[in-house]
Structures are given as structure tokens and as C-alpha cells.
Design an enzyme around this catalytic site. Sequence first.
Site, mmCIF file in Angstrom:
data_model
loop_
_atom_site.group_PDB
_atom_site.id
_atom_site.type_symbol
_atom_site.label_atom_id
_atom_site.label_comp_id
_atom_site.label_asym_id
_atom_site.label_seq_id
_atom_site.Cartn_x
_atom_site.Cartn_y
_atom_site.Cartn_z
ATOM 1 N N ASN A 10 10.698 6.794 1.951
ATOM 2 C CA ASN A 10 9.545 6.510 2.886
ATOM 3 C C ASN A 10 9.208 4.921 2.906
ATOM 4 O O ASN A 10 8.571 4.609 1.980
ATOM 5 C CB ASN A 10 8.124 7.354 2.356
ATOM 6 C CG ASN A 10 7.076 7.266 2.966
ATOM 7 O OD1 ASN A 10 7.250 6.319 4.346
ATOM 8 N ND2 ASN A 10 5.913 7.568 2.682
ATOM 9 N N LYS A 12 7.148 3.442 4.698
ATOM 10 C CA LYS A 12 5.854 3.041 4.959
ATOM 11 C C LYS A 12 5.868 1.923 6.015
ATOM 12 O O LYS A 12 6.638 1.760 6.858
ATOM 13 C CB LYS A 12 4.981 2.749 3.644
ATOM 14 C CG LYS A 12 5.184 3.631 2.632
ATOM 15 C CD LYS A 12 4.057 3.784 1.584
ATOM 16 C CE LYS A 12 4.462 4.948 0.364
ATOM 17 N NZ LYS A 12 3.495 5.200 -0.634
ATOM 18 N N HIS A 96 1.041 12.915 4.805
ATOM 19 C CA HIS A 96 1.118 12.095 3.637
ATOM 20 C C HIS A 96 -0.295 11.830 3.308
ATOM 21 O O HIS A 96 -1.273 11.569 4.202
ATOM 22 C CB HIS A 96 1.795 10.714 4.113
ATOM 23 C CG HIS A 96 2.265 10.126 2.926
ATOM 24 N ND1 HIS A 96 1.220 9.209 2.283
ATOM 25 C CD2 HIS A 96 3.081 9.898 2.034
ATOM 26 C CE1 HIS A 96 1.667 8.702 1.415
ATOM 27 N NE2 HIS A 96 2.864 9.033 1.028
ATOM 28 N N GLU A 98 -1.672 9.159 2.492
ATOM 29 C CA GLU A 98 -2.368 7.877 3.162
ATOM 30 C C GLU A 98 -2.743 8.178 4.419
ATOM 31 O O GLU A 98 -3.754 7.906 5.121
ATOM 32 C CB GLU A 98 -1.398 6.610 3.159
ATOM 33 C CG GLU A 98 -1.044 6.113 1.768
ATOM 34 C CD GLU A 98 0.520 5.658 1.518
ATOM 35 O OE1 GLU A 98 1.177 5.406 2.429
ATOM 36 O OE2 GLU A 98 0.757 5.593 0.393
ATOM 37 N N GLU A 168 2.949 15.530 -3.776
ATOM 38 C CA GLU A 168 2.742 14.070 -4.364
ATOM 39 C C GLU A 168 1.497 13.805 -4.685
ATOM 40 O O GLU A 168 0.496 13.726 -3.958
ATOM 41 C CB GLU A 168 3.067 13.217 -2.919
ATOM 42 C CG GLU A 168 4.171 13.168 -2.590
ATOM 43 C CD GLU A 168 4.592 11.960 -1.509
ATOM 44 O OE1 GLU A 168 5.462 11.192 -2.006
ATOM 45 O OE2 GLU A 168 3.907 11.716 -0.872
ATOM 46 N N GLY A 174 2.395 5.097 -5.941
ATOM 47 C CA GLY A 174 2.259 3.524 -5.755
ATOM 48 C C GLY A 174 1.851 3.086 -6.871
ATOM 49 O O GLY A 174 1.146 1.639 -6.954
ATOM 50 N N SER A 214 5.772 7.304 -7.573
ATOM 51 C CA SER A 214 6.450 6.265 -8.354
ATOM 52 C C SER A 214 7.798 7.047 -9.175
ATOM 53 O O SER A 214 7.983 6.710 -10.405
ATOM 54 C CB SER A 214 5.382 6.256 -9.736
ATOM 55 O OG SER A 214 4.235 5.554 -9.279
#
Length: 252
Positions: A10, A12, A96, A98, A168, A174, A214
Site C-alpha cells: 500500500n 498510500k 483502510h 486512514e 490492521e 506506521g 509495521s
Amino acid sequence: MSRTTMVAGNWKMNKNYQEGRDLVKSIVERLQPTDTKVVLCTPFVHLNSVAASIKDISNLYLGAQNCHQEASGAYTGEISTAMIKSVGADYVIIGHSERRKYFGEDDALLAQKVKAALESGLKPIFCCGEELSVREAGTQNDLVAEQVKAALFDLSEEQFAEVVIAYEPVWAIGTGKTASPEQAQEMHKHIRSLIADQYGAERADLTTILYGGSVKPKNAKEIFGQPDVDGGLIGGASLKADDFVAIVDSTL
Ligand code: PGA
């Protein structure tokens, strides 16, 4: 039949056009033949050129990171599932954390996006996962069950068979803080049991469930070694060809 192992990158909102081309070239040069499905989920502007670069390479696939739920129309700035499919992508990330957090995407909207993707022949990589506060309260299993049920459990058996799930935990994305292999395994097993209740044990057994948060070359093997973890959704480490390919190699 056994279930598919997958490593999806991904990107991003990273890499300009030329940088994206260079990254794909480096990945292609380094990838060894593998049964693992490798998916590159790039920003929209890269899809067309990446499709051309990977078209002759088996097991390398293309995905988008988001889509709109409507087929077409006056939605300035949005991209439909049919458009994504038309440039040669096979996958789309939906849900996701985000997107949930910064763009207010809720379970009802995500259910619409999943359906739109499937109707265009795209396979959703559906993300679920809890915030740290939920994990600290110990209610992560209920929260993830809600997310999965709301977005996926209205699908027909045939539609559900196309879905990949990515667990996730938000606190691991991250942050450099990975879920322990035991925490990942526990949640993946939980998700698989929800699928078994809804679609039967055989379908549950065939569903690919990725871990994301991560994942790095140094921890991938241990996480992917868990019985219910079928690969990973990789953010930061998918931006470096060496790291990404090392993570793919750790599934071999
Ligand atoms: P990360 O991101 O690997 O950088 O933690 C994973 C993701 O958000 O999909």
C-alpha cells in the site's frame, strides 16, 4: 484447494510518476518466481503505467487504494470501480483506517464500496482493526466483528469468495509497533470463525486474511508463520524494493 498467500503493498500518498515507475522496475527485477500473490496498490495516477510494467509477470497484480461507491456521475474528483478495472487493476483496498479516520468512511459506506467493487469485477482488500483505546479496553474482538459483519456479511457466497480481509490494528500502522504474532493469530482466528458461522467452514478455510501494521523484513516471517495469517498488507516497507521483496520472500 488451499488458500492463497498474498503480500500487498500500500503505497498510500507516496511517489511521483517517475519514482513509481522506478520502484516497480526495481521490484520486478528482484522478485523471484513465487506462488504468493503480490499486489501493488498504487495511487490512481500510477495504475496505467504499472499495469503495463507488470502485465507479463505472473503473480504480480495491481490494485487501487480507494474507490467511489457510485458507478458514474457528478462526483468531482472521484474514481469509479469500473475506471479502476478498465486500466487493468484487479484489487482495491476498502476501509483502510486512514480512510475511516480522515475521510469519515463508516461501515455503511464501506458496505456500498465493497458491493461496487465486486460488481465491476474488482476484488476488495477489506481492512478492519481497532484503535489502541479499544485494545486497552479488551473489546477488539467485538469491534472487528462489527466491522466485518457490516461491510461483508450481506454478500452472497459467490461474492464473498472474492474478498480478501486485512486485519490492521490502528495502533500498529506506521508506528513501528507490530502486533505480536500471538495477537495477530488470535484476531485472525476470530475473524475466520466469524466467516465460518456466516459462510461455512470450507469458505472460512479458503479466505485469505492478511496482517498489516509495521510489517518489516525482520518481523515478517514470524507473523506470516502463524496458522491463520496468510500474508501482509505493507505500508512503509512497500516503498523500498529491497524491503518489499524481502517481505515477499519471507512467505516462501
Ligand atoms: P505500515 O502500514 O506497514 O506502514 O504500518 C500498513 C498499512 O497501513 O496498510
